[in-house]
Design a protein around this motif. Structure first.
Motif, PDB file in Angstrom:
ATOM      1  N   ALA A  60     -16.987 -27.783  25.518  1.00  0.00           N
ATOM      2  CA  ALA A  60     -15.458 -28.606  24.855  1.00  0.00           C
ATOM      3  C   ALA A  60     -15.847 -30.088  25.291  1.00  0.00           C
ATOM      4  N   LEU A  61     -16.105 -30.509  26.601  1.00  0.00           N
ATOM      5  CA  LEU A  61     -16.411 -31.862  26.936  1.00  0.00           C
ATOM      6  C   LEU A  61     -17.446 -32.390  26.205  1.00  0.00           C
ATOM      7  N   ALA A  62     -18.654 -31.583  26.181  1.00  0.00           N
ATOM      8  CA  ALA A  62     -19.755 -32.165  25.643  1.00  0.00           C
ATOM      9  C   ALA A  62     -19.397 -32.678  23.974  1.00  0.00           C
ATOM     10  N   LYS A  63     -18.745 -31.850  23.400  1.00  0.00           N
ATOM     11  CA  LYS A  63     -18.486 -31.756  22.107  1.00  0.00           C
ATOM     12  C   LYS A  63     -17.521 -33.089  21.516  1.00  0.00           C
ATOM     13  N   GLY A  64     -16.967 -33.416  22.830  1.00  0.00           N
ATOM     14  CA  GLY A  64     -15.984 -34.666  22.788  1.00  0.00           C
ATOM     15  C   GLY A  64     -16.617 -35.552  23.114  1.00  0.00           C
ATOM     16  N   SER A  65     -17.850 -35.750  23.544  1.00  0.00           N
ATOM     17  CA  SER A  65     -18.389 -36.919  24.290  1.00  0.00           C
ATOM     18  C   SER A  65     -19.084 -37.764  23.092  1.00  0.00           C
ATOM     19  N   PRO A  66     -19.078 -39.170  23.273  1.00  0.00           N
ATOM     20  CA  PRO A  66     -19.630 -40.109  22.408  1.00  0.00           C
ATOM     21  C   PRO A  66     -21.129 -40.034  22.425  1.00  0.00           C
ATOM     22  N   ASN A  67     -21.723 -39.415  23.492  1.00  0.00           N
ATOM     23  CA  ASN A  67     -23.149 -39.518  23.572  1.00  0.00           C
ATOM     24  C   ASN A  67     -23.766 -38.352  22.671  1.00  0.00           C
ATOM     25  N   PRO A  68     -24.361 -38.513  21.498  1.00  0.00           N
ATOM     26  CA  PRO A  68     -25.008 -37.553  20.337  1.00  0.00           C
ATOM     27  C   PRO A  68     -25.931 -36.731  21.250  1.00  0.00           C
ATOM     28  N   LEU A  69     -26.596 -37.005  22.527  1.00  0.00           N
ATOM     29  CA  LEU A  69     -27.199 -35.913  22.997  1.00  0.00           C
ATOM     30  C   LEU A  69     -26.521 -34.859  23.825  1.00  0.00           C
ATOM     31  N   LEU A  70     -25.304 -35.198  24.227  1.00  0.00           N
ATOM     32  CA  LEU A  70     -24.637 -33.936  24.634  1.00  0.00           C
ATOM     33  C   LEU A  70     -23.626 -33.548  23.502  1.00  0.00           C
TER      34      LEU A  70
ATOM     35  N   LYS B  51     -24.204 -33.278  19.898  1.00  0.00           N
ATOM     36  CA  LYS B  51     -25.030 -32.471  18.952  1.00  0.00           C
ATOM     37  C   LYS B  51     -25.258 -31.093  19.347  1.00  0.00           C
ATOM     38  N   PRO B  52     -25.974 -30.751  20.598  1.00  0.00           N
ATOM     39  CA  PRO B  52     -26.105 -29.594  20.952  1.00  0.00           C
ATOM     40  C   PRO B  52     -24.941 -28.728  21.235  1.00  0.00           C
ATOM     41  N   ALA B  53     -23.920 -29.414  21.435  1.00  0.00           N
ATOM     42  CA  ALA B  53     -22.603 -28.414  21.681  1.00  0.00           C
ATOM     43  C   ALA B  53     -22.036 -28.016  20.421  1.00  0.00           C
ATOM     44  N   GLU B  54     -22.287 -29.055  19.359  1.00  0.00           N
ATOM     45  CA  GLU B  54     -21.704 -28.712  17.827  1.00  0.00           C
ATOM     46  C   GLU B  54     -22.452 -27.589  17.314  1.00  0.00           C
ATOM     47  N   TRP B  55     -23.799 -27.677  17.478  1.00  0.00           N
ATOM     48  CA  TRP B  55     -24.671 -26.486  16.986  1.00  0.00           C
ATOM     49  C   TRP B  55     -24.571 -25.309  17.695  1.00  0.00           C
ATOM     50  N   PHE B  56     -24.171 -25.453  19.029  1.00  0.00           N
ATOM     51  CA  PHE B  56     -24.070 -24.131  19.683  1.00  0.00           C
ATOM     52  C   PHE B  56     -22.844 -23.506  19.107  1.00  0.00           C
ATOM     53  N   ILE B  57     -21.827 -24.211  19.037  1.00  0.00           N
ATOM     54  CA  ILE B  57     -20.716 -23.598  18.677  1.00  0.00           C
ATOM     55  C   ILE B  57     -20.670 -23.115  17.213  1.00  0.00           C
ATOM     56  N   PHE B  58     -21.301 -23.896  16.323  1.00  0.00           N
ATOM     57  CA  PHE B  58     -21.479 -23.499  14.965  1.00  0.00           C
ATOM     58  C   PHE B  58     -22.496 -22.085  14.793  1.00  0.00           C
ATOM     59  N   LEU B  59     -23.371 -22.209  15.542  1.00  0.00           N
ATOM     60  CA  LEU B  59     -24.410 -20.959  15.534  1.00  0.00           C
ATOM     61  C   LEU B  59     -23.647 -19.723  15.978  1.00  0.00           C
ATOM     62  N   PHE B  60     -22.828 -19.518  16.948  1.00  0.00           N
ATOM     63  CA  PHE B  60     -22.104 -18.294  17.605  1.00  0.00           C
ATOM     64  C   PHE B  60     -20.681 -18.226  16.589  1.00  0.00           C
ATOM     65  N   ARG B  61     -20.196 -19.070  16.226  1.00  0.00           N
ATOM     66  CA  ARG B  61     -18.905 -19.009  15.335  1.00  0.00           C
ATOM     67  C   ARG B  61     -19.250 -18.519  13.847  1.00  0.00           C
TER      68      ARG B  61
END
Length: 275
Positions: free
Chosen positions: A63-73, A75-85
Motif C-alpha cells: 500500500a505504501l509502495a502504491k502511494g509512492s511518487p517513485n514509479p519504480l515502487l 508500478k510493481p505494487a500496482e501490477w501485483f495488486i492487479f494480478l492477484f485481484r
C-alpha cells in the motif's frame, strides 16, 4: 457419551497426525463426522491465521509502495495488486502448483544454485503462499484507499507538531488508516478463511489423508451418498469461525477507536454478496 469421548480421543487431532491413522470405513456415527470434520478445521485455521498475519505486513508495504511518487515502487505494487485481484483464486492455485512442479524439471538456477521446490508442492506450504499473496493484494488495496482518505485536519495537526516522514506516518497516518480500513479488512479476513476451503479442490495434495474440513466432509459424503449431513456440519463450523472473527476484530476495532464516543466504536459488520 463414552463412545463419543473415545471418538474424540481417537480422531480429534488426526488432521495433524495424532491419533488413529485409518479412517472409519462404515457405520459412520454423527459424532465421528463432527469430530473428524472439526479436526480438519485445524488446517483451515492454520491457512487463515498465517495468511492473514503474513499478508497484513506485506499489504502495508505494498500500500505504501502504491502511494509512492517513485514509479519504480509504484508500478510493481500496482501490477501485483492487479494480478492477484484480477484473476480467480482457484486459477492461482493451479498456476502456482504447476510452476512449483515445473521449475526443478526445467533446471532453473538462481545464482548458480538449482531451485528445489518439491516441498512447496505440499498444501501446507504452496497453498499457504498463494493465500498470503492473494490476501496481501486485496488488503493492500483496502489500506491504500484508507491512506488516500486520511482526514486533512489530522495531517495538518501532525505538521503543526513538527512531525514529518516516518514519525508522522507511524503516529498519525498509519493508526488513522487502520481505523478507517478496519471494517473492510474484517470482511477480507472472513473471505480469506472461507477461501481456505478451495485448498481441497486445488492441485496441492494433503499429506497422508491429513486434509482440511472439506476433505473429511467429502469423504463422508462419498461413503454415505448423503451430502446433507457432512456439508452442513462444515457450514456450521465456518459460521462459528466467522462469529469468532467478528468478535476478535471488533475488539481490535474498539481499541483503534477508543478515543471516539461509545456508539462510534462499534464494528458494524455488513456482509458483501460479491467480493
Amino acid at each position: 457419551m463414552s463412545q463419543c469421548l473415545q471418538t474424540l480421543s481417537d480422531y480429534g487431532l488426526r488432521a495433524i497426525g495424532i491419533g488413529e491413522r485409518l479412517l472409519p470405513r462404515s457405520d459412520f456415527t454423527l459424532c465421528e463426522q463432527f469430530v473428524l470434520i472439526g479436526s480438519g478445521l485445524i488446517w483451515n485455521i492454520y491457512f487463515g491465521v498465517l495468511a492473514l498475519f503474513i499478508g497484513f505486513f506485506i499489504a502495508n508495504a505494498v500500500a505504501l509502495a502504491k502511494g509512492s511518487p517513485n514509479p519504480l515502487l509504484r508500478k510493481p505494487a500496482e501490477w501485483f495488486i492487479f494480478l492477484f485481484r484480477g484473476s480467480p483464486l482457484f486459477i492461482q492455485f493451479f498456476v502456482a502448483y504447476e510452476a512449483l512442479v515445473q521449475l526443478p524439471r526445467a533446471g532453473i538456477d538462481l545464482f548458480g544454485l538449482t531451485i528445489h521446490t518439491s516441498w512447496m508442492t505440499r498444501a501446507w506450504a504452496g497453498a499457504l503462499l498463494v493465500l498470503v499473496l492473494n490476501t496481501a493484494a486485496y488488503s493492500a488495496e483496502i489500506f491504500h484507499g484508507a491512506l488516500r482518505n486520511l482526514p486533512r485536519g489530522e495531517l495538518e495537526a501532525a505538521d503543526a507538531y513538527g512531525m514529518a516522514g516516518w514519525t508522522r506516518y507511524r503516529r498519525v497516518a498509519w493508526p488513522t488508516a487502520m481505523r478507517l480500513a478496519w471494517p473492510a479488512y474484517t470482511n477480507e479476513a472472513i473471505f480469506l478463511f472461507h477461501a481456505t476451503t478451495l485448498v481441497f479442490f486445488s492441485s496441492f495434495p494433503a499429506f497422508q489423508q491429513q486434509g482440511d474440513s472439506l476433505y473429511y466432509a467429502s469423504y463422508f459424503a462419498d461413503k454415505t451418498f448423503n451430502p446433507f449431513v457432512a456439508y452442513p456440519i462444515v457450514a456450521g463450523y465456518f459460521i462459528l469461525l466467522t462469529l469468532c472473527l467478528i468478535t476478535g476484530f471488533g475488539v481490535i476495532n474498539r481499541r483503534l477507536n477508543r478515543h471516539l464516543p461509545g456508539k462510534a466504536r462499534k464494528l458494524r459488520y455488513r456482509p458483501n454478496l460479491i467480493r
